[in-house]
Design a protein around this motif. Structure first.
Motif, PDB file in Angstrom:
ATOM      1  N   UNK A  97       4.290   8.438   2.370  1.00  0.00           N
ATOM      2  CA  UNK A  97       4.376   9.162   1.182  1.00  0.00           C
ATOM      3  C   UNK A  97       4.363   8.054   0.053  1.00  0.00           C
ATOM      4  N   UNK A  98       3.351   8.022  -0.669  1.00  0.00           N
ATOM      5  CA  UNK A  98       3.235   6.820  -1.715  1.00  0.00           C
ATOM      6  C   UNK A  98       4.424   6.955  -3.065  1.00  0.00           C
ATOM      7  N   UNK A  99       4.685   6.054  -3.450  1.00  0.00           N
ATOM      8  CA  UNK A  99       5.686   5.884  -4.251  1.00  0.00           C
ATOM      9  C   UNK A  99       4.879   5.377  -5.555  1.00  0.00           C
ATOM     10  N   UNK A 100       5.859   5.325  -6.513  1.00  0.00           N
ATOM     11  CA  UNK A 100       5.213   4.851  -7.690  1.00  0.00           C
ATOM     12  C   UNK A 100       4.774   3.335  -7.661  1.00  0.00           C
ATOM     13  N   UNK A 101       5.542   2.652  -6.886  1.00  0.00           N
ATOM     14  CA  UNK A 101       5.483   1.201  -6.848  1.00  0.00           C
ATOM     15  C   UNK A 101       4.383   1.075  -5.984  1.00  0.00           C
ATOM     16  N   UNK A 102       4.137   1.729  -4.948  1.00  0.00           N
ATOM     17  CA  UNK A 102       2.938   1.752  -4.065  1.00  0.00           C
ATOM     18  C   UNK A 102       1.742   1.934  -4.728  1.00  0.00           C
ATOM     19  N   UNK A 103       1.609   2.802  -5.590  1.00  0.00           N
ATOM     20  CA  UNK A 103       0.235   3.098  -6.388  1.00  0.00           C
ATOM     21  C   UNK A 103       0.223   2.351  -7.741  1.00  0.00           C
ATOM     22  N   UNK A 104       1.113   1.392  -7.809  1.00  0.00           N
ATOM     23  CA  UNK A 104       0.882   0.461  -9.248  1.00  0.00           C
ATOM     24  C   UNK A 104      -0.130  -0.303  -9.226  1.00  0.00           C
ATOM     25  N   UNK A 105      -0.004  -1.352 -10.226  1.00  0.00           N
ATOM     26  CA  UNK A 105      -1.359  -2.314 -10.463  1.00  0.00           C
ATOM     27  C   UNK A 105      -1.306  -3.236  -9.344  1.00  0.00           C
ATOM     28  N   UNK A 106      -0.375  -3.349  -8.534  1.00  0.00           N
ATOM     29  CA  UNK A 106      -0.224  -4.684  -7.646  1.00  0.00           C
ATOM     30  C   UNK A 106      -1.100  -4.238  -6.338  1.00  0.00           C
ATOM     31  N   UNK A 107      -1.514  -2.949  -6.092  1.00  0.00           N
ATOM     32  CA  UNK A 107      -2.091  -2.539  -4.791  1.00  0.00           C
ATOM     33  C   UNK A 107      -1.516  -3.037  -3.500  1.00  0.00           C
ATOM     34  N   UNK A 108      -0.372  -2.975  -3.598  1.00  0.00           N
ATOM     35  CA  UNK A 108       0.585  -3.000  -2.393  1.00  0.00           C
ATOM     36  C   UNK A 108       1.201  -1.939  -1.780  1.00  0.00           C
ATOM     37  N   UNK A 109       1.365  -1.518  -0.855  1.00  0.00           N
ATOM     38  CA  UNK A 109       2.228  -0.572  -0.140  1.00  0.00           C
ATOM     39  C   UNK A 109       2.995  -0.865   0.976  1.00  0.00           C
ATOM     40  N   UNK A 110       4.132  -0.579   0.504  1.00  0.00           N
ATOM     41  CA  UNK A 110       5.280  -0.713   1.428  1.00  0.00           C
ATOM     42  C   UNK A 110       5.380   0.092   2.702  1.00  0.00           C
ATOM     43  N   UNK A 111       5.187  -0.499   3.684  1.00  0.00           N
ATOM     44  CA  UNK A 111       5.069   0.472   5.116  1.00  0.00           C
ATOM     45  C   UNK A 111       6.313   0.676   5.671  1.00  0.00           C
ATOM     46  N   UNK A 112       6.532   1.809   6.169  1.00  0.00           N
ATOM     47  CA  UNK A 112       7.504   2.074   7.054  1.00  0.00           C
ATOM     48  C   UNK A 112       7.862   1.135   8.270  1.00  0.00           C
ATOM     49  N   UNK A 113       9.005   0.468   8.270  1.00  0.00           N
ATOM     50  CA  UNK A 113       9.187  -0.649   9.171  1.00  0.00           C
ATOM     51  C   UNK A 113       8.976  -0.161  10.578  1.00  0.00           C
ATOM     52  N   UNK A 114       9.508   1.012  10.745  1.00  0.00           N
ATOM     53  CA  UNK A 114       9.469   1.497  12.287  1.00  0.00           C
ATOM     54  C   UNK A 114       8.111   1.604  12.830  1.00  0.00           C
ATOM     55  N   UNK A 115       7.380   2.384  11.742  1.00  0.00           N
ATOM     56  CA  UNK A 115       5.920   2.736  12.341  1.00  0.00           C
ATOM     57  C   UNK A 115       5.153   1.464  12.523  1.00  0.00           C
ATOM     58  N   UNK A 116       5.521   0.586  11.423  1.00  0.00           N
ATOM     59  CA  UNK A 116       4.507  -0.588  11.412  1.00  0.00           C
ATOM     60  C   UNK A 116       4.977  -1.539  12.426  1.00  0.00           C
ATOM     61  N   UNK A 117       6.077  -1.747  13.039  1.00  0.00           N
ATOM     62  CA  UNK A 117       6.555  -2.507  13.957  1.00  0.00           C
ATOM     63  C   UNK A 117       6.135  -1.708  15.338  1.00  0.00           C
TER      64      UNK A 117
END
Length: 315
Positions: A209-229
DNA sequence: GCAATTGCATGATTT
DNA sequence: AAAATCATGCAATTG
């Protein structure tokens, strides 16, 4: 720099006008060639299948399920048809680059023979997205209604691969439930599409679920660590991996930089260069991205899902 | 020097 | 209560 090259479908072909295409797809007006010969059967089956995906998206533990559900647009069925028949499309169709699902390591060849290969990296160069499971595009019945969402408690957790961190080892096994464990009512169907889904051909590996910072100008999304790994290729170095992900809706392949930051004694996993993807789909905080893995060839597919706020009080 | 991108630290929240 | 996770802001770097 760093923006994805989704605009050229991975390096070739004509440019797409994503917003227009997206809108057209939503209106089911995109002139795909020979789109949908009438299915001889399986209409209802397909509905069940798409419902299954809807359920996948809607019943994550992180969603405020009482207030929000996630719409399922006809685009999905459209995409699926397209993807499953990709090879069958005439060349006039602006198909994405064939090797768009290639997983590239960023100039660190020493990584290449490593664990990444266990994710089927080599097979990513396979020219086909998937076997031609379906030869017909069933009619689209419209958005899946909210009633599909009832009884979330009987729905399985779709992704539990994250519980198996040992999947980072050489042989990746997805010890996860898939749509194959959908409720009985969803399983009574016998279409090939349903079988495909039930077989776990497409599996949700990550949902955020996207957060404010995920959809900010930077264009980077923090991924859930567990799922990513658990489900994304292991990041053995600091260098980012370039992940090629097919868009589930558009005939587009996105290139994301997948990297991590050291954080305390742990890591944060980042999906970078996602700005164009977010923008194209108009994703905002509260919306969801879902990454699927096609188990057979080891490919990734990404979908953005707008959160639709239900009127819980209004009639 | 500026804007864009990248890397990191910190604090809030969750487990 | 402690540890882990993650959202976010800001500094550093890069073009």
């Amino acid at each position: 720099m760093g923006q994805m090259d989704g605009g050229d479908g991975g390096g070739g072909g004509p440019p797409y006008h994503y917003q227009a295409l997206l809108a057209a797809v939503h209106q089911q007006t995109v002139p795909f060639p020979n789109p949908f010969p009438a299915p001889s059967s399986g209409f209802a089956d397909w509905s069940a299948s798409t419902s299954a995906f809807t359920s996948l998206a809607a019943h994550s533990s992180t969603a405020p399920s009482n207030a929000v559900h996630y719409s399922f647009s006809p685009c999905y069925a459209f995409w699926t048809h397209y993807m499953l028949n990709k090879n069958a499309y005439p060349t006039s169709f602006p198909a994405p680059h064939d090797d768009h699902l290639r997983l590239a390591n960023n100039n660190h060849p020493r990584d290449a023979p490593g664990p990444a290969s266990s994710y089927g990296v080599e097979s990513f160069t396979s020219p086909s997205m998937a076997p031609n499971i379906c030869t017909h595009m069933p009619p689209i019945e419209g958005p899946i209604s909210a009633k599909e969402d009832k009884k979330p408690e009987i729905l399985p957790r779709v992704v539990k691969s994250s519980d198996e961190l040992e999947t980072r080892n050489s042989n990746v096994e997805f010890h996860s439930e898939t749509v194959g464990t959908l409720p009985e009512s969803k399983q009574g169907h016998d279409s090939r599409a349903t079988k495909l889904l039930n077989s776990g051909e497409y599996q949700v590996i990550l949902r955020k679920e996207l957060t404010k910072s995920d959809v900010g100008n930077v264009g980077r999304i923090v991924l859930p660590k567990k799922d990513a790994e658990a489900s994304l290729p292991p990041l053995l170095q600091r260098d980012p991996l370039i992940l090629h992900m097919d868009d589930m809706v558009l005939p587009v392949t996105w290139k994301f930089k997948y990297r991590y930051w050291p954080n305390n004694k742990s890591r944060m996993y980042i999906l970078d260069s996602a700005g164009e993807f977010l923008k194209t789909h108009g994703l905002q905080a509260g919306d969801v991205i879902i990454i699927y893995k096609n188990l057979a060839p080891g490919k990734f597919i990404i979908r953005g899902e707008k959160a639709i706020h239900q009127q819980t009080t209004n009639p």
